[in-house]
Design a protein around this motif. Structure first.
Motif, PDB file in Angstrom:
ATOM      1  N   ILE A   1       0.828  -1.197   0.000  1.00 27.19           N
ATOM      2  CA  ILE A   1       0.000   0.000   0.000  1.00 27.19           C
ATOM      3  C   ILE A   1       0.869   1.256   0.000  1.00 27.19           C
ATOM      4  CG2 ILE A   1      -1.580   1.355   1.435  1.00 27.19           C
ATOM      5  CD1 ILE A   1      -2.797  -1.344   2.335  1.00 27.19           C
ATOM      6  N   ALA A   2       1.909   1.265   0.852  1.00 26.02           N
ATOM      7  CA  ALA A   2       2.764   2.442   0.985  1.00 26.02           C
ATOM      8  C   ALA A   2       3.522   2.753  -0.301  1.00 26.02           C
ATOM      9  CB  ALA A   2       3.746   2.241   2.138  1.00 26.02           C
ATOM     10  N   LEU A   3       3.774   1.736  -1.114  1.00 30.65           N
ATOM     11  CA  LEU A   3       4.522   1.932  -2.360  1.00 30.65           C
ATOM     12  C   LEU A   3       3.611   2.194  -3.558  1.00 30.65           C
ATOM     13  CD1 LEU A   3       7.224  -0.869  -1.958  1.00 30.65           C
ATOM     14  CD2 LEU A   3       7.496   1.595  -1.590  1.00 30.65           C
ATOM     15  N   ASP A   4       2.299   2.263  -3.329  1.00 27.68           N
ATOM     16  CA  ASP A   4       1.341   2.475  -4.407  1.00 27.68           C
ATOM     17  C   ASP A   4       0.924   3.944  -4.439  1.00 27.68           C
ATOM     18  OD1 ASP A   4      -0.698   2.525  -6.243  1.00 27.68           O
ATOM     19  OD2 ASP A   4      -1.785   0.811  -5.414  1.00 27.68           O
ATOM     20  N   PRO A   5       1.387   4.709  -5.416  1.00 30.16           N
ATOM     21  CA  PRO A   5       1.045   6.146  -5.453  1.00 30.16           C
ATOM     22  C   PRO A   5      -0.443   6.412  -5.617  1.00 30.16           C
ATOM     23  CG  PRO A   5       2.110   5.456  -7.503  1.00 30.16           C
ATOM     24  CD  PRO A   5       2.248   4.317  -6.539  1.00 30.16           C
ATOM     25  N   ARG A   6      -1.211   5.436  -6.150  1.00 32.25           N
ATOM     26  CA  ARG A   6      -2.657   5.622  -6.271  1.00 32.25           C
ATOM     27  C   ARG A   6      -3.306   5.722  -4.889  1.00 32.25           C
ATOM     28  NH1 ARG A   6      -4.794   0.627  -9.104  1.00 32.25           N
ATOM     29  NH2 ARG A   6      -3.375  -0.263  -7.542  1.00 32.25           N
ATOM     30  N   VAL A   7      -2.662   5.113  -3.886  1.00 29.90           N
ATOM     31  CA  VAL A   7      -3.167   5.139  -2.514  1.00 29.90           C
ATOM     32  C   VAL A   7      -2.598   6.318  -1.738  1.00 29.90           C
ATOM     33  CG1 VAL A   7      -3.248   3.890  -0.316  1.00 29.90           C
ATOM     34  CG2 VAL A   7      -3.511   2.649  -2.479  1.00 29.90           C
ATOM     35  N   THR A   8      -1.310   6.591  -1.918  1.00 26.49           N
ATOM     36  CA  THR A   8      -0.623   7.560  -1.061  1.00 26.49           C
ATOM     37  C   THR A   8      -0.668   9.000  -1.572  1.00 26.49           C
ATOM     38  OG1 THR A   8       1.469   7.106  -2.212  1.00 26.49           O
ATOM     39  CG2 THR A   8       0.960   5.776  -0.249  1.00 26.49           C
ATOM     40  N   ALA A   9      -0.913   9.198  -2.868  1.00 28.96           N
ATOM     41  CA  ALA A   9      -0.788  10.546  -3.445  1.00 28.96           C
ATOM     42  C   ALA A   9      -1.715  11.555  -2.772  1.00 28.96           C
ATOM     43  CB  ALA A   9      -1.054  10.503  -4.947  1.00 28.96           C
ATOM     44  N   THR A  10      -3.007  11.204  -2.627  1.00 29.27           N
ATOM     45  CA  THR A  10      -3.956  12.162  -2.051  1.00 29.27           C
ATOM     46  C   THR A  10      -3.674  12.445  -0.574  1.00 29.27           C
ATOM     47  OG1 THR A  10      -5.701  11.653  -3.645  1.00 29.27           O
ATOM     48  CG2 THR A  10      -6.388  12.590  -1.534  1.00 29.27           C
ATOM     49  N   PRO A  11      -3.485  11.423   0.289  1.00 24.94           N
ATOM     50  CA  PRO A  11      -3.167  11.730   1.687  1.00 24.94           C
ATOM     51  C   PRO A  11      -1.922  12.600   1.847  1.00 24.94           C
ATOM     52  CG  PRO A  11      -3.746   9.421   1.454  1.00 24.94           C
ATOM     53  CD  PRO A  11      -3.644   9.975   0.064  1.00 24.94           C
ATOM     54  N   LEU A  12      -0.852  12.306   1.082  1.00 25.61           N
ATOM     55  CA  LEU A  12       0.376  13.100   1.213  1.00 25.61           C
ATOM     56  C   LEU A  12       0.163  14.524   0.708  1.00 25.61           C
ATOM     57  CD1 LEU A  12       3.107  10.500   0.170  1.00 25.61           C
ATOM     58  CD2 LEU A  12       2.657  11.418   2.453  1.00 25.61           C
ATOM     59  N   ARG A  13      -0.584  14.676  -0.382  1.00 27.62           N
ATOM     60  CA  ARG A  13      -0.882  16.023  -0.887  1.00 27.62           C
ATOM     61  C   ARG A  13      -1.646  16.832   0.153  1.00 27.62           C
ATOM     62  NH1 ARG A  13      -5.440  18.007  -2.767  1.00 27.62           N
ATOM     63  NH2 ARG A  13      -6.385  15.945  -3.104  1.00 27.62           N
TER      64      ARG A  13
ATOM     65  N   LEU B   1      -1.938  20.979   4.449  1.00 30.57           N
ATOM     66  CA  LEU B   1      -2.250  21.327   5.835  1.00 30.57           C
ATOM     67  C   LEU B   1      -1.022  21.883   6.546  1.00 30.57           C
ATOM     68  CD1 LEU B   1      -4.495  18.286   6.862  1.00 30.57           C
ATOM     69  CD2 LEU B   1      -5.229  20.654   6.552  1.00 30.57           C
ATOM     70  N   ARG B   2       0.136  21.295   6.292  1.00 32.18           N
ATOM     71  CA  ARG B   2       1.377  21.785   6.904  1.00 32.18           C
ATOM     72  C   ARG B   2       1.660  23.214   6.452  1.00 32.18           C
ATOM     73  NH1 ARG B   2       5.196  18.490   8.982  1.00 32.18           N
ATOM     74  NH2 ARG B   2       6.874  19.584   7.876  1.00 32.18           N
TER      75      ARG B   2
ATOM     76  N   PHE C   1       5.732  11.904   9.385  1.00 30.73           N
ATOM     77  CA  PHE C   1       5.427  12.562   8.116  1.00 30.73           C
ATOM     78  C   PHE C   1       6.603  12.463   7.161  1.00 30.73           C
ATOM     79  CE2 PHE C   1       5.772  16.309   5.395  1.00 30.73           C
ATOM     80  CZ  PHE C   1       4.614  16.169   4.651  1.00 30.73           C
ATOM     81  N   HIS C   2       7.802  12.803   7.635  1.00 24.87           N
ATOM     82  CA  HIS C   2       8.977  12.756   6.760  1.00 24.87           C
ATOM     83  C   HIS C   2       9.305  11.323   6.361  1.00 24.87           C
ATOM     84  CE1 HIS C   2       9.804  16.994   6.937  1.00 24.87           C
ATOM     85  NE2 HIS C   2       9.807  16.980   8.263  1.00 24.87           N
ATOM     86  N   GLY C   3       8.980  10.363   7.234  1.00 21.33           N
ATOM     87  CA  GLY C   3       9.221   8.962   6.906  1.00 21.33           C
ATOM     88  C   GLY C   3       8.281   8.442   5.839  1.00 21.33           C
ATOM     89  N   LEU C   4       7.068   9.006   5.792  1.00 13.27           N
ATOM     90  CA  LEU C   4       6.109   8.600   4.765  1.00 13.27           C
ATOM     91  C   LEU C   4       6.357   9.318   3.449  1.00 13.27           C
ATOM     92  CD1 LEU C   4       2.754   8.578   6.773  1.00 13.27           C
ATOM     93  CD2 LEU C   4       3.954   6.593   5.869  1.00 13.27           C
ATOM     94  N   ASN C   5       6.863  10.526   3.540  1.00 15.35           N
ATOM     95  CA  ASN C   5       7.037  11.374   2.361  1.00 15.35           C
ATOM     96  C   ASN C   5       8.343  11.035   1.635  1.00 15.35           C
ATOM     97  OD1 ASN C   5       6.169  13.366   0.612  1.00 15.35           O
ATOM     98  ND2 ASN C   5       7.171  15.009   1.754  1.00 15.35           N
ATOM     99  N   ARG C   6       8.539   9.741   1.403  1.00 17.97           N
ATOM    100  CA  ARG C   6       9.736   9.243   0.715  1.00 17.97           C
ATOM    101  C   ARG C   6       9.329   8.158  -0.268  1.00 17.97           C
ATOM    102  NH1 ARG C   6      14.664   9.946   3.370  1.00 17.97           N
ATOM    103  NH2 ARG C   6      15.353   7.882   2.692  1.00 17.97           N
TER     104      ARG C   6
ATOM    105  N   ALA D   1     -14.116   7.814  -3.254  1.00 17.94           N
ATOM    106  CA  ALA D   1     -14.670   8.009  -1.913  1.00 17.94           C
ATOM    107  C   ALA D   1     -13.550   8.128  -0.884  1.00 17.94           C
ATOM    108  CB  ALA D   1     -15.606   6.853  -1.553  1.00 17.94           C
ATOM    109  N   TYR D   2     -12.511   7.337  -1.050  1.00 16.09           N
ATOM    110  CA  TYR D   2     -11.329   7.382  -0.179  1.00 16.09           C
ATOM    111  C   TYR D   2     -10.637   8.741  -0.299  1.00 16.09           C
ATOM    112  CZ  TYR D   2      -6.334   6.408   0.790  1.00 16.09           C
ATOM    113  OH  TYR D   2      -5.037   6.446   1.221  1.00 16.09           O
ATOM    114  N   GLU D   3     -10.481   9.227  -1.527  1.00 13.82           N
ATOM    115  CA  GLU D   3      -9.818  10.511  -1.730  1.00 13.82           C
ATOM    116  C   GLU D   3     -10.628  11.658  -1.124  1.00 13.82           C
ATOM    117  OE1 GLU D   3      -8.865  10.976  -5.830  1.00 13.82           O
ATOM    118  OE2 GLU D   3      -7.496   9.252  -5.857  1.00 13.82           O
TER     119      GLU D   3
END
Length: 224
Positions: A11-23, A28-29, A41-46, A86-88
């Motif tokens: 899941i963590a390596l799938d940009p279709r899943v991670t792109a929206t949460p990280l954006r 927000l930051r 945050f910095h550990g996920l944003n890699r 719906a997830y996004e």
């Protein structure tokens, strides 16, 4: 590496899943709002998430079983399957400025039921059913509020002949739909019709793994 870790890494390596949460987290930051510890945050944003970030997510998912279903991941019935619109929406709602945005809503679309369950939460509260146009309006308003999941319940929702159209209305708006049913009237043809309308999941209540106990709880011989 156990299976849960492996699934989480996929899941963590799938940009279709991670792109929206990280954006959303980055935006927000930029507004001075931090929704998780800096290290996480910095550990996920890699490209490859760091172990501390993975451990944080594992702790958050403690007690949940990640499941793959029809090409998407499922955590539970209160989080939309992902990836998907719906997830996004669930994450994008954080940018609206509203103090709260509901993730899920559960609609008791009828007070009718064939059974007489002793534990029914709708017992003695029936006041008739709303028409299909009123429900469509409500689904539209829930969409505007940012809802990502709509569960149809009752009574017994399968007793509504127009349930397919309500499911289709929610699905058309990219809302994940769930049917909560006692199983009464759940023929294969009816379920297939609901799936074609856009139904994502069906939850059937079972009160006992023996017919006698289940029928007694349901107040109906043959309910099992």
């Amino acid at each position: 590496m156990n299976r849960q870790w492996f699934k989480l890494l996929c899941i963590a390596l799938d940009p279709r899943v991670t792109a929206t949460p990280l954006r959303v987290l980055r935006q927000l930051r930029a507004r001075g709002i931090r929704r998780m510890p800096e290290e996480v945050f910095h550990g996920l944003n890699r490209i490859v998430p760091r172990p501390r970030a993975m451990s944080f997510i594992m702790e958050w998912l403690d007690g949940e079983l990640l499941t793959r279903h029809r090409g998407r991941w499922v955590v539970n019935s209160f989080i939309p399957p992902f990836p998907g619109p719906a997830y996004e929406r669930m994450f994008s709602n954080l940018l609206t400025g509203r103090h709260l945005s509901p993730v899920s809503a559960f609609l008791a679309v009828t007070d009718a039921c064939s059974y007489g369950c002793r534990h029914c939460s709708y017992r003695n509260r029936g006041h008739g059913d709303l028409g299909v146009d009123r429900w469509r309006s409500i689904i539209g308003q829930l969409t505007d509020l940012g809802v990502s999941i709509i569960g149809f319940t009752g009574g017994e929702p399968l007793l509504r002949n127009d349930l397919d159209s309500l499911v289709a209305e929610a699905a058309r708006r990219n809302i994940t739909t769930i049917l909560f049913t006692s199983g009464a009237g759940a023929t294969a043809a009816r379920i297939h019709a609901l799936m074609r309308a856009g139904l994502w999941a069906c939850c059937v209540s079972l009160d006992d793994d023996h017919a006698e106990g289940h029928d007694r709880a349901r107040g109906f011989a043959g309910a099992f």
